[in-house]
Design a protein around this motif. Structure first.
Motif, PDB file in Angstrom:
ATOM      1  N   PHE A 189      -6.342   3.298   4.258  1.00 28.56           N
ATOM      2  CA  PHE A 189      -4.962   3.330   3.782  1.00 28.56           C
ATOM      3  C   PHE A 189      -4.266   2.125   4.380  1.00 28.56           C
ATOM      4  O   PHE A 189      -4.153   2.016   5.598  1.00 28.56           O
ATOM      5  CB  PHE A 189      -4.278   4.633   4.198  1.00 28.56           C
ATOM      6  CG  PHE A 189      -4.857   5.827   3.511  1.00 28.56           C
ATOM      7  CD1 PHE A 189      -4.303   6.304   2.333  1.00 28.56           C
ATOM      8  CD2 PHE A 189      -5.971   6.458   4.022  1.00 28.56           C
ATOM      9  CE1 PHE A 189      -4.853   7.393   1.689  1.00 28.56           C
ATOM     10  CE2 PHE A 189      -6.526   7.551   3.385  1.00 28.56           C
ATOM     11  CZ  PHE A 189      -5.971   8.016   2.210  1.00 28.56           C
ATOM     12  N   GLY A 213      -3.303   2.469  -0.861  1.00 26.06           N
ATOM     13  CA  GLY A 213      -2.022   2.162  -0.250  1.00 26.06           C
ATOM     14  C   GLY A 213      -1.377   0.901  -0.772  1.00 26.06           C
ATOM     15  O   GLY A 213      -1.776   0.329  -1.787  1.00 26.06           O
ATOM     16  N   CYS A 214      -0.370   0.459  -0.046  1.00 24.85           N
ATOM     17  CA  CYS A 214       0.503  -0.617  -0.515  1.00 24.85           C
ATOM     18  C   CYS A 214      -0.213  -1.940  -0.755  1.00 24.85           C
ATOM     19  O   CYS A 214       0.042  -2.613  -1.750  1.00 24.85           O
ATOM     20  CB  CYS A 214       1.659  -0.808   0.466  1.00 24.85           C
ATOM     21  SG  CYS A 214       2.812   0.594   0.462  1.00 24.85           S
ATOM     22  N   SER A 235       2.578   6.624   4.824  1.00 24.82           N
ATOM     23  CA  SER A 235       1.154   6.333   4.649  1.00 24.82           C
ATOM     24  C   SER A 235       0.295   7.371   5.375  1.00 24.82           C
ATOM     25  O   SER A 235      -0.711   7.853   4.848  1.00 24.82           O
ATOM     26  CB  SER A 235       0.835   4.927   5.169  1.00 24.82           C
ATOM     27  OG  SER A 235      -0.517   4.610   4.955  1.00 24.82           O
ATOM     28  N   THR A 247       8.287   8.910  -2.773  1.00 22.61           N
ATOM     29  CA  THR A 247       7.660   7.608  -2.673  1.00 22.61           C
ATOM     30  C   THR A 247       8.446   6.638  -3.540  1.00 22.61           C
ATOM     31  O   THR A 247       9.016   7.036  -4.550  1.00 22.61           O
ATOM     32  CB  THR A 247       6.178   7.646  -3.092  1.00 22.61           C
ATOM     33  OG1 THR A 247       5.617   6.338  -2.940  1.00 22.61           O
ATOM     34  CG2 THR A 247       5.998   8.107  -4.519  1.00 22.61           C
ATOM     35  N   PRO A 274      -0.505   3.376  -4.317  1.00 17.67           N
ATOM     36  CA  PRO A 274       0.122   4.588  -3.790  1.00 17.67           C
ATOM     37  C   PRO A 274       0.454   5.618  -4.870  1.00 17.67           C
ATOM     38  O   PRO A 274       0.498   6.808  -4.594  1.00 17.67           O
ATOM     39  CB  PRO A 274       1.405   4.071  -3.127  1.00 17.67           C
ATOM     40  CG  PRO A 274       1.105   2.654  -2.786  1.00 17.67           C
ATOM     41  CD  PRO A 274       0.211   2.163  -3.891  1.00 17.67           C
ATOM     42  N   CYS A 322      -1.297  -1.178   4.638  1.00 17.72           N
ATOM     43  CA  CYS A 322       0.121  -1.486   4.750  1.00 17.72           C
ATOM     44  C   CYS A 322       0.315  -2.938   4.327  1.00 17.72           C
ATOM     45  O   CYS A 322      -0.566  -3.772   4.528  1.00 17.72           O
ATOM     46  CB  CYS A 322       0.567  -1.294   6.192  1.00 17.72           C
ATOM     47  SG  CYS A 322       2.299  -1.711   6.489  1.00 17.72           S
TER      48      CYS A 322
END
Length: 195
Positions: free
Chosen positions: A49, A83-84, A18, A148, A105, A51
């Motif tokens: 970003f 991001g995730c 990340s 990724t 992502p 998680c």
């Protein structure tokens, strides 16, 4: 690109990948004339970003997004949630930040275009090419994304939903970037991926 593109504040959470991907985005937006701001209040746009590795992390991310959404609405600025977590929990994010752009992502290299878009953008599917390495900014460490996604199917891991396809960066691109960084003074190189 014109130098009056504006300023962007980046807030980065999660794994080394990340962090490396945030540096890729920083490289891309700087190439297009955006400046990096030191706070959300000093920025025209905010990119966070996220998680999604654990439930407690997810709750923390949602609190952070809510805080940034309030700041960006108050200042009339753009909020990009990348991001995730954007891929795994888009509905939850949309409830707390309905104006936020959502970027999975797999679509990070689209962020410069998103920053210039008139309408809210939601890029949760599709696969953009992986063709940019982060610019080496000095210091001892250079963090390099090499892939990724994950081929695993661990029951406890949300990674397979956040990054469903395993995709590698081109080998020659990685080698050239590492070589340049080492020539400029990097002493540690972190190669990052999930699989």
């Amino acid at each position: 690109m014109p130098s009056d593109a504006g300023s962007v504040y980046l807030e980065v959470y999660g794994c080394w990948l990340s962090k490396a991907e945030a540096e890729v985005v920083k490289t891309l937006i700087e190439r297009q004339g955006w400046r990096i701001a030191s706070s959300p209040e000093a920025a025209d746009a905010v990119i966070v970003f996220t998680c999604a590795v654990r439930q407690d992390t997810e709750r923390k991310m949602l609190r952070i997004i809510r805080r940034l959404a309030e700041k960006t609405i108050a200042n009339g600025n753009r909020l990009v949630v990348a991001g995730c977590l954007a891929r795994v929990r888009p509905a939850k994010i949309a409830r707390i930040a309905p104006h936020a752009d959502l970027v999975s992502p797999d679509s990070l290299e689209e962020i410069p275009r998103i920053l210039r878009a008139e309408e809210r953008q939601v890029l949760l599917t599709g696969v953009a090419p992986r063709c940019t390495m982060p610019r080496y900014g000095g210091g001892v460490r250079y963090v390099v994304p090499i892939a990724t996604g994950c081929l695993g199917s661990c029951a406890f891991c949300v990674g397979k939903y956040a990054r469903p396809m395993l995709r590698s960066y081109p080998r020659d691109l990685v080698v050239r970037a590492v070589k340049r960084a080492v020539e400029k003074g990097a002493k540690e190189v972190y190669l990052t991926a999930q699989d």
